[in-house]
Design an enzyme around this catalytic site. Structure first.
Site, short mmCIF file in Angstrom:
data_model
loop_
_atom_site.label_atom_id
_atom_site.label_comp_id
_atom_site.label_asym_id
_atom_site.label_seq_id
_atom_site.Cartn_x
_atom_site.Cartn_y
_atom_site.Cartn_z
N CYS A 1 13.40 10.31 8.33
CA CYS A 1 13.43 10.27 9.18
C CYS A 1 15.12 10.56 10.24
CB CYS A 1 12.79 8.94 9.92
SG CYS A 1 13.14 7.65 8.41
N LYS B 1 0.71 -1.15 -0.19
CA LYS B 1 0.39 0.23 0.02
C LYS B 1 0.67 1.18 -0.24
CE LYS B 1 -2.56 3.04 2.10
NZ LYS B 1 -1.88 4.88 1.25
P1 NAD Z 1 2.24 8.17 7.59
O1 NAD Z 1 2.50 7.23 9.18
O2 NAD Z 1 0.74 9.10 7.51
O3 NAD Z 1 1.69 7.21 6.73
C1 NAD Z 1 2.41 5.87 6.02
C2 NAD Z 1 1.53 4.51 5.58
O4 NAD Z 1 0.70 4.53 6.28
C3 NAD Z 1 1.32 5.44 4.48
O5 NAD Z 1 1.20 4.11 3.14
C4 NAD Z 1 -0.48 6.02 4.47
O6 NAD Z 1 -1.24 6.44 3.53
C5 NAD Z 1 -0.38 4.76 5.82
N1 NAD Z 1 -1.64 4.85 6.65
C6 NAD Z 1 -1.54 6.45 7.40
N2 NAD Z 1 -3.22 6.45 8.54
C7 NAD Z 1 -3.68 4.31 8.30
C8 NAD Z 1 -3.79 3.86 8.88
N3 NAD Z 1 -5.58 4.58 9.74
N4 NAD Z 1 -3.79 2.32 9.25
C9 NAD Z 1 -3.34 1.84 8.09
N5 NAD Z 1 -2.06 2.60 7.42
C10 NAD Z 1 -2.49 4.23 7.12
O7 NAD Z 1 3.41 8.56 7.38
P2 NAD Z 1 4.21 9.70 5.81
O8 NAD Z 1 3.55 11.44 6.29
O9 NAD Z 1 3.70 9.00 5.11
O10 NAD Z 1 5.84 9.79 6.69
C11 NAD Z 1 6.47 10.72 7.56
C12 NAD Z 1 6.78 9.97 8.49
O11 NAD Z 1 7.60 8.67 7.78
C13 NAD Z 1 7.93 10.85 9.70
O12 NAD Z 1 7.47 9.87 10.74
C14 NAD Z 1 9.08 10.05 9.29
O13 NAD Z 1 9.78 10.19 10.41
C15 NAD Z 1 8.84 8.31 9.58
N6 NAD Z 1 10.04 7.96 8.27
C16 NAD Z 1 10.45 6.53 8.73
C17 NAD Z 1 11.69 6.10 8.07
C18 NAD Z 1 12.76 4.70 8.71
O14 NAD Z 1 13.30 4.38 8.29
N7 NAD Z 1 12.04 4.73 10.00
C19 NAD Z 1 11.54 6.36 6.69
C20 NAD Z 1 10.32 7.58 6.53
C21 NAD Z 1 9.65 8.13 6.96
#
Ligand code: NAD
Length: 485
Positions: A287, A178
């Site tokens: 991140c 997804k």
């Molecule tokens: P997010 O958590 O909002 O979304 C990530 C994914 O989860 C997306 O595909 C989104 O559609 C899905 N999602 C959102 N709500 C959901 C729900 N209720 N149920 C199931 N899936 C859901 O994150 P974002 O805004 O896309 O990305 C930014 C975040 O990602 C930051 O906190 C960043 O630190 C983190 N990040 C971490 C890493 C790592 O390697 N640790 C890498 C990149 C980004």
């Protein structure tokens, strides 16, 4: 592929292009201009179910294929992706707003490298024999888990989707991915290339919103493992859903990386490294950003001034322009959030050494000047919260214990940076920092083969290495044989 995109870009299920079961679509915007790039399907329960059917259908062929053959398929995907690197990097630039020279092109190259790395590692999925005693042959094998449900964010969408999918596929699993609703187009382009080298249904990509397609994936009963990269808030939800079904989960979540500068490191190498570690050329949307600058008080003024001067050299503008270092923040919501931390710091009495405003001359898009904040109190939001934007918060310390205490006073534990030319000081400090990944005198990103991931609220699991893939995407089966004498 040209820069003219189709009005609609379908998702991929079972090796063919699909619209959503209920026929809904939603727009994907060009970050820098606000123009609609294309529409993608607004997937939901029925689409996740169809993708899971397809992934289950491909599972038997893929998991029983010789590991080396699986590796060759991944290597062929890497070759095709390398051929298409430029158009895919341009597409990635347009949907994310990330500068093509500094981020999108290197990101697609990193995806090529990751595919090659896991291609080579596919045959390394080995077991052990255990000497239990006479008359007994005891050995272990590593079995794929089944259908992996993968979820990815928008900040480095191609790299983060490829690392998960390559690791899961190399170890014999099939995948339902997804993708982020903010930036699905380049990932779909990569998946279309990949389809040609995989059994139909081995890799399925569903587009849609988190609380629709994402939520459906979390509760799909036939998914054997959830692998999530995104925010800590949603990661907590993913882990809760995994607990209800008792399926394994890996979580790559947020961070607020400390970057500790010792007095002997008041030099250009460290200034450049700190600027790299802040990921300014990805608008700080990383991140692993070293976003807490913990600098020794004796050099704080001179060092932060040099960092500010260096940051001011970065060129902000059209992310497709080769001269650009810094592109557009992904969307207005994120732009406003970034700015709110800067305003809050100003109101509390912190200093803005540079940046802190919309970039002059930007008529559209979300161009924010790279920002260095000084005199930040460690308890203020700019020091504690993941801003996920181009904002570096500087704080000072006077002795090593204090620096380590400040570094560890965070709910996160992902990436950290130590800057000193004294090997004892640097390694002693690195050893005491609570993080999954500490870099000494280096500020760049992950490379294939390093076990990368977080501790504390930054998550669990390691996905950039073959050992991480084996731990995360296989289960160890023991077989014990009684041998007649
Ligand atoms: P997010 O958590 O909002 O979304 C990530 C994914 O989860 C997306 O595909 C989104 O559609 C899905 N999602 C959102 N709500 C959901 C729900 N209720 N149920 C199931 N899936 C859901 O994150 P974002 O805004 O896309 O990305 C930014 C975040 O990602 C930051 O906190 C960043 O630190 C983190 N990040 C971490 C890493 C790592 O390697 N640790 C890498 C990149 C980004």
């Amino acid at each position: 592929m040209t820069d003219t995109l189709p009005e609609r870009t379908p998702m991929l299920i079972g090796g063919s292009e699909h619209e959503a079961a209920d026929g809904r679509w939603f727009p994907i915007y060009e970050s820098a201009t606000g123009a609609v790039l294309s529409q993608v399907p607004r997937g939901g329960n029925a689409d996740i179910a169809a993708a899971t059917d397809a992934a289950l259908g491909a599972a038997a062929e893929w998991r029983t294929m010789a590991a080396a053959e699986r590796g060759r398929a991944l290597a062929r995907i890497a070759d095709d992706l390398e051929q298409q690197l430029e158009p895919i990097a341009r597409l990635l630039t347009r949907e994310t707003g990330n500068a093509i020279r500094r981020q999108s092109r290197p990101e697609v190259q990193s995806a090529v490298d990751l595919l090659r790395y896991f291609a080579g590692g596919a045959a390394e999925v080995k077991g052990e024999t255990v000497p239990l005693g006479p008359g007994l042959l005891n050995f272990t094998t590593r079995e794929p888990l089944g259908v992996v449900g993968a979820m990815t964010p928008w900040n480095a969408p191609v790299q983060l989707a490829v690392v998960k999918c390559a690791a899961a596929l190399a170890t014999g699993n099939t995948v339902v991915l997804k993708v982020s609703e903010e930036a699905p187009l380049a990932v779909l382009a990569v998946a279309r290339l990949a389809q040609q080298h995989l059994p139909l249904g081995a890799l399925n990509v569903v587009t849609g919103f988190g609380d629709e397609a994402g939520a459906a994936l979390l509760t799909e009963p036939r998914i054997a493992k959830l692998s999530f990269t995104g925010s800590t808030t949603i990661g907590r939800l993913v882990m809760g859903k995994a607990a209800e079904r008792i399926v394994p989960v890996s979580l790559e979540l947020g961070g607020k990386g400390p970057s500790i500068v010792f007095p002997d490191a008041d030099d250009d190498l460290t200034v450049n490294g700190v600027v790299d570690s802040m990921r300014f050329p990805r608008q700080g949307q990383s991140c692993t950003a070293g976003s807490r600058l913990l600098v020794h008080a004796s050099i704080a003024d001179s060092f932060t001034a040099k960092v500010a001067a260096q940051v001011e050299q970065l060129v902000i503008g059209d992310p497709l322009d080769e001269r650009t270092d810094i592109g557009s923040i992904i969307n207005e919501r994120q732009f406003d959030r970034v700015d709110s931390f800067v305003r809050d710091t100003r109101e509390r009495g912190g200093r803005v050494l540079t940046g802190g405003a919309r970039s002059a001359g930007a008529s559209s898009g979300f161009f924010y000047t790279p920002t260095v904040l000084a005199d930040v109190n460690p308890t203020w939001p700019a020091a504690t919260d993941e801003i996920f934007g181009p904002v570096l918060s500087a704080m000072t310390w006077t002795d090593e214990d204090e620096a380590v205490r400040m570094a560890n006073a965070s709910s996160y534990g992902l990436a950290a940076y130590v800057w000193s030319h004294d090997i004892d000081t640097a390694l002693r400090t690195a050893d005491r920092i609570e993080a999954g990944w500490v870099q000494v005198n280096r500020g760049l990103g992950q490379l294939p083969g390093m076990s990368y991931g977080g501790i504390k609220e930054s998550g669990m699991g390691r996905e950039f290495s073959i050992e991480g893939a084996i731990d995360g995407f296989t289960s160890r089966k023991t077989t014990t044989v009684g041998i007649r004498s």
